[in-house]
Design a protein around this motif. Sequence first.
Motif, mmCIF file in Angstrom:
data_model
loop_
_atom_site.group_PDB
_atom_site.id
_atom_site.type_symbol
_atom_site.label_atom_id
_atom_site.label_comp_id
_atom_site.label_asym_id
_atom_site.label_seq_id
_atom_site.Cartn_x
_atom_site.Cartn_y
_atom_site.Cartn_z
ATOM 1 N N SER A 82 112.496 62.686 68.346
ATOM 2 C CA SER A 82 112.590 61.764 67.208
ATOM 3 C C SER A 82 111.332 60.923 67.079
ATOM 4 O O SER A 82 110.865 60.642 65.967
ATOM 5 C CB SER A 82 113.821 60.862 67.356
ATOM 6 O OG SER A 82 115.009 61.621 67.358
ATOM 7 N N ALA A 86 108.786 60.743 63.880
ATOM 8 C CA ALA A 86 108.430 59.474 63.240
ATOM 9 C C ALA A 86 106.914 59.315 63.155
ATOM 10 O O ALA A 86 106.379 58.884 62.120
ATOM 11 C CB ALA A 86 109.050 58.311 64.018
ATOM 12 N N ASN A 158 117.984 62.571 62.808
ATOM 13 C CA ASN A 158 117.519 61.957 61.566
ATOM 14 C C ASN A 158 117.697 60.443 61.585
ATOM 15 O O ASN A 158 116.807 59.690 61.190
ATOM 16 C CB ASN A 158 118.276 62.550 60.374
ATOM 17 C CG ASN A 158 117.892 63.980 60.109
ATOM 18 O OD1 ASN A 158 116.840 64.450 60.560
ATOM 19 N ND2 ASN A 158 118.733 64.700 59.404
ATOM 20 N N THR A 161 115.174 58.936 64.062
ATOM 21 C CA THR A 161 113.823 58.970 63.501
ATOM 22 C C THR A 161 113.626 57.839 62.494
ATOM 23 O O THR A 161 112.586 57.179 62.471
ATOM 24 C CB THR A 161 113.561 60.327 62.833
ATOM 25 O OG1 THR A 161 113.686 61.368 63.800
ATOM 26 C CG2 THR A 161 112.163 60.373 62.217
ATOM 27 N N ALA A 162 114.657 57.590 61.653
ATOM 28 C CA ALA A 162 114.564 56.513 60.660
ATOM 29 C C ALA A 162 114.418 55.157 61.343
ATOM 30 O O ALA A 162 113.665 54.293 60.867
ATOM 31 C CB ALA A 162 115.800 56.528 59.766
ATOM 32 N N THR A 195 114.084 60.305 56.607
ATOM 33 C CA THR A 195 113.180 60.356 57.765
ATOM 34 C C THR A 195 111.718 60.320 57.330
ATOM 35 O O THR A 195 110.827 60.337 58.170
ATOM 36 C CB THR A 195 113.429 61.634 58.579
ATOM 37 O OG1 THR A 195 113.217 62.772 57.738
ATOM 38 C CG2 THR A 195 114.847 61.663 59.119
#
Length: 537
Positions: A82, A86, A158, A161-162, A195
Amino acid sequence: MITALAGLILAQTASQTPTAPSPNLGTNEFFQTQLKSTAQALSQGEFASATTAAQSLPKANFTVQISSENLSPAEKTLTQSSLERAISAWQTAYPELKITLSDSKPTVLISFVKRISEPNAAEERSLALFPSDSPTDPTLEAVIALQRGKTSALLDANQLTADINYAIGQYLGLERSPVVASTMFRFEGLANRSTKVDGESAFLASLNVLQAEQLRTWAKAKTTIIASFPEAFLREKSKDLGRFPQGEIKDFQFDVVNRGSGPLNFTIKPDCSCFQLAYDAVVPPNSTGIVTIRMHTAEFQGLQNKGLYFYTNDPSQPVTRVNIRADLVPAYRLINAENTADFLMSENGLKTTYYIYGESKLGFEPRKASIQGLNGIAEISPWTGEIEDPTLFKGKQQVTGYKVEVLISPNAPTGKNLVALIIRTDSEQFPTIAANFTVQNGVAVTPATIFFGDVTTKSVQASVIVTGTNSDFKVLESSSADSQFSVKATALEGRNVRVEVTFQPGSTKGTIYSSVALKTNDPKSPLITIPIQAYVK
């Protein structure tokens, strides 16, 4: 474009004393505070202090380290993949960034823990931020919870990652945003978020870095500058509009005072499209600006707590939420006889009833009803009867209004279907009223596809929620059509099962399509196939 803007923002002629840059709107308190501290030190000729303060301002080249002690191997793999996604998202949106991984003395430290708040906490907390101006500490430490909600559901790739995107944005000086499409929008629990890094966030981050680099350049050259900053003062930080009928338009104002020595720049982002705003975005020193607000209430009933987010270039209060409260007396009620908005389809379809009435006499006449989303019909007829509605009455009351009988065809797609009951009326104020609900036909999978997005060679995880039609619903077996995907099913509350898929990419590049097969104890849906899609870079 950024280079051209840098020239506009930062250029100073040789014959002029440079002026400190004004913090950009939408930047966070730590960034604005460090910018102001650096500028004030430069204005006083304290160049060593300015150099120290400027080191905490964002750079285009910085390092990140993750700390994942006490996590399982699968969780560690999830956090690593993740983070890489990012970093890729930020560098795609802002190509001048160079973010590298570090094993010691990182600029940004991201720590992962199981939980931050307890499952039964009144207010969930899933992210904690710790900025620091100490040269021995990371400039920002972000602590991210991997489990959230009452069920302690694990984040998928997801969502994680956000959150990492958000933490990197905080280092780059960005403030939280109420705009759902923004990278800087956050929801403390479980929620689907993009993302990708949006262009506005990336552009603002680039302007912050340009300002920081200019201040560091002045500190190195021992350049004295002029530093003047605004001081924002809001006479009201909340507004109670009281109790009034739904549909009434409310106009009100509040003052914005600038008590500082520099121009006050501000913008207001409402969390509701019901607001219309009018204001001058710059308030000169020792002056007052007026914000005029109009609130439309036709779509709301009961207690409303809305927010106006006031972003400024005042480092002492870069963002303030002005709370707007209203208690709207319903002009009508449109409620379901079963008091639910989630229905299960039967073999013969779905039949349910809605009632329309008012606190006294209904102020309009419904003319036509229709169904959108599925094949169905809705018929309106006059109705009088007893109803229990705590919003309007104490106990049961005899009311006169209308009933709407809804019939949905059983030939509906498998899964959860979004449906709307649309009613046209003879009212100019309420020409259309609506009730939204879901109809589940068979076992539902949400979302319908397991989508991994762009991945590298690291393993990643994604999940879906499978909802049965009975309280004893179970997933008996799970498998994948491709050995690159492993599947795990975990029972949650009620009729829900979380299906988590781990993807360990092989040598194949490009778009990969596969599927997950689930055997269930549901006689109508004994075998469920869930599509998988991923793109391996």
